[in-house]
Design a protein around this motif. Structure first.
Motif, short mmCIF file in Angstrom:
data_model
loop_
_atom_site.label_atom_id
_atom_site.label_comp_id
_atom_site.label_asym_id
_atom_site.label_seq_id
_atom_site.Cartn_x
_atom_site.Cartn_y
_atom_site.Cartn_z
N ALA A 85 0.84 -1.20 0.00
CA ALA A 85 0.00 0.00 0.00
C ALA A 85 0.87 1.25 0.00
O ALA A 85 0.59 2.23 -0.72
CB ALA A 85 -0.93 -0.01 1.21
N GLU A 86 1.96 1.22 0.79
CA GLU A 86 2.85 2.38 0.85
C GLU A 86 3.55 2.60 -0.50
O GLU A 86 3.67 3.74 -0.97
CB GLU A 86 3.89 2.16 1.96
N ARG A 87 3.98 1.50 -1.13
CA ARG A 87 4.61 1.63 -2.46
C ARG A 87 3.64 2.23 -3.47
O ARG A 87 4.01 3.11 -4.26
CB ARG A 87 5.07 0.25 -2.96
N GLU A 88 2.38 1.76 -3.43
CA GLU A 88 1.39 2.29 -4.36
C GLU A 88 1.13 3.78 -4.10
O GLU A 88 0.98 4.57 -5.03
CB GLU A 88 0.09 1.49 -4.25
N ARG A 89 1.10 4.15 -2.81
CA ARG A 89 0.88 5.56 -2.47
C ARG A 89 2.01 6.43 -2.98
O ARG A 89 1.77 7.51 -3.57
CB ARG A 89 0.75 5.69 -0.94
N TYR A 90 3.26 5.95 -2.79
CA TYR A 90 4.41 6.73 -3.29
C TYR A 90 4.41 6.77 -4.82
O TYR A 90 4.81 7.78 -5.41
CB TYR A 90 5.72 6.14 -2.77
N ALA A 91 3.93 5.70 -5.46
CA ALA A 91 3.87 5.71 -6.92
C ALA A 91 2.87 6.76 -7.40
O ALA A 91 3.12 7.46 -8.39
CB ALA A 91 3.48 4.32 -7.44
N GLN A 92 1.73 6.88 -6.69
CA GLN A 92 0.76 7.90 -7.06
C GLN A 92 1.33 9.30 -6.83
O GLN A 92 1.12 10.21 -7.65
CB GLN A 92 -0.52 7.73 -6.24
N LEU A 93 2.05 9.48 -5.72
CA LEU A 93 2.67 10.78 -5.46
C LEU A 93 3.70 11.10 -6.54
O LEU A 93 3.80 12.24 -7.00
CB LEU A 93 3.34 10.79 -4.09
N ALA A 94 4.47 10.09 -6.94
CA ALA A 94 5.51 10.31 -7.95
C ALA A 94 4.89 10.70 -9.28
O ALA A 94 5.49 11.47 -10.05
CB ALA A 94 6.36 9.06 -8.10
N ALA A 95 3.72 10.19 -9.56
CA ALA A 95 3.06 10.55 -10.82
C ALA A 95 2.66 12.02 -10.81
O ALA A 95 2.67 12.68 -11.85
CB ALA A 95 1.83 9.67 -11.03
N LYS A 96 2.34 12.55 -9.61
CA LYS A 96 1.91 13.95 -9.52
C LYS A 96 3.11 14.89 -9.34
O LYS A 96 3.15 15.97 -9.93
CB LYS A 96 0.98 14.14 -8.33
N MET A 97 4.07 14.47 -8.46
CA MET A 97 5.14 15.39 -8.06
C MET A 97 6.47 15.00 -8.70
O MET A 97 6.60 13.95 -9.31
CB MET A 97 5.32 15.34 -6.54
N HIS A 98 7.44 15.85 -8.43
CA HIS A 98 8.81 15.59 -8.88
C HIS A 98 9.42 14.48 -8.02
O HIS A 98 9.09 14.34 -6.84
CB HIS A 98 9.63 16.89 -8.75
N ALA A 99 10.33 13.69 -8.57
CA ALA A 99 10.90 12.54 -7.88
C ALA A 99 11.66 12.95 -6.62
O ALA A 99 11.60 12.26 -5.60
CB ALA A 99 11.82 11.77 -8.82
#
Length: 117
Positions: A85-99
């Motif tokens: 779940a945490e990996r998926e959340r960070y993946a969604q954040l990465a899609a919106k924000m800068h790495a």
């Protein structure tokens, strides 16, 4: 009888029973009621109790081991789900924000987790 001839067996295998009075010859003959036949000595009873207690303790130990293994398996599954779940959340954040911003958030959250526990 001479000394070389074997003696006939004198032991009765079972006493000969006559006909039953009630006519039910197919039934097994009943034995007399003896209420003290099943009584055992105190020492024998205590030995049986000790043996039973040892068996129960061993069963409890095996059950506890099995339950601990099951709980460890359940905990492992929960941890994997949380990480996913945490990996998926960070993946969604990465899609919106800068790495780089996502990396900074990760480090900040890890510090907060360490402070809480």
């Amino acid at each position: 009888m001479s000394a070389s001839e074997p003696e006939p067996a004198t032991a009765n295998p079972a006493p000969v029973q006559g006909m039953r009075k009630n006519g039910k010859q197919w039934h097994q003959p009943k034995k007399p009621f003896r209420p003290t036949a099943g009584l055992t000595s105190y020492a024998k009873r205590t030995e049986e109790r000790k043996a039973l207690a040892a068996v129960k303790a061993k069963e409890k130990e095996l059950k506890d081991d099995k339950e601990a293994a099951r709980q460890a398996h359940v905990q492992n599954i929960k941890e994997r789900r949380e990480k996913k779940a945490e990996r998926e959340r960070y993946a969604q954040l990465a899609a919106k924000m800068h790495a780089k911003k996502v990396e900074r958030l990760k480090r900040k959250e890890k510090r907060n987790k360490l402070l809480k526990s």
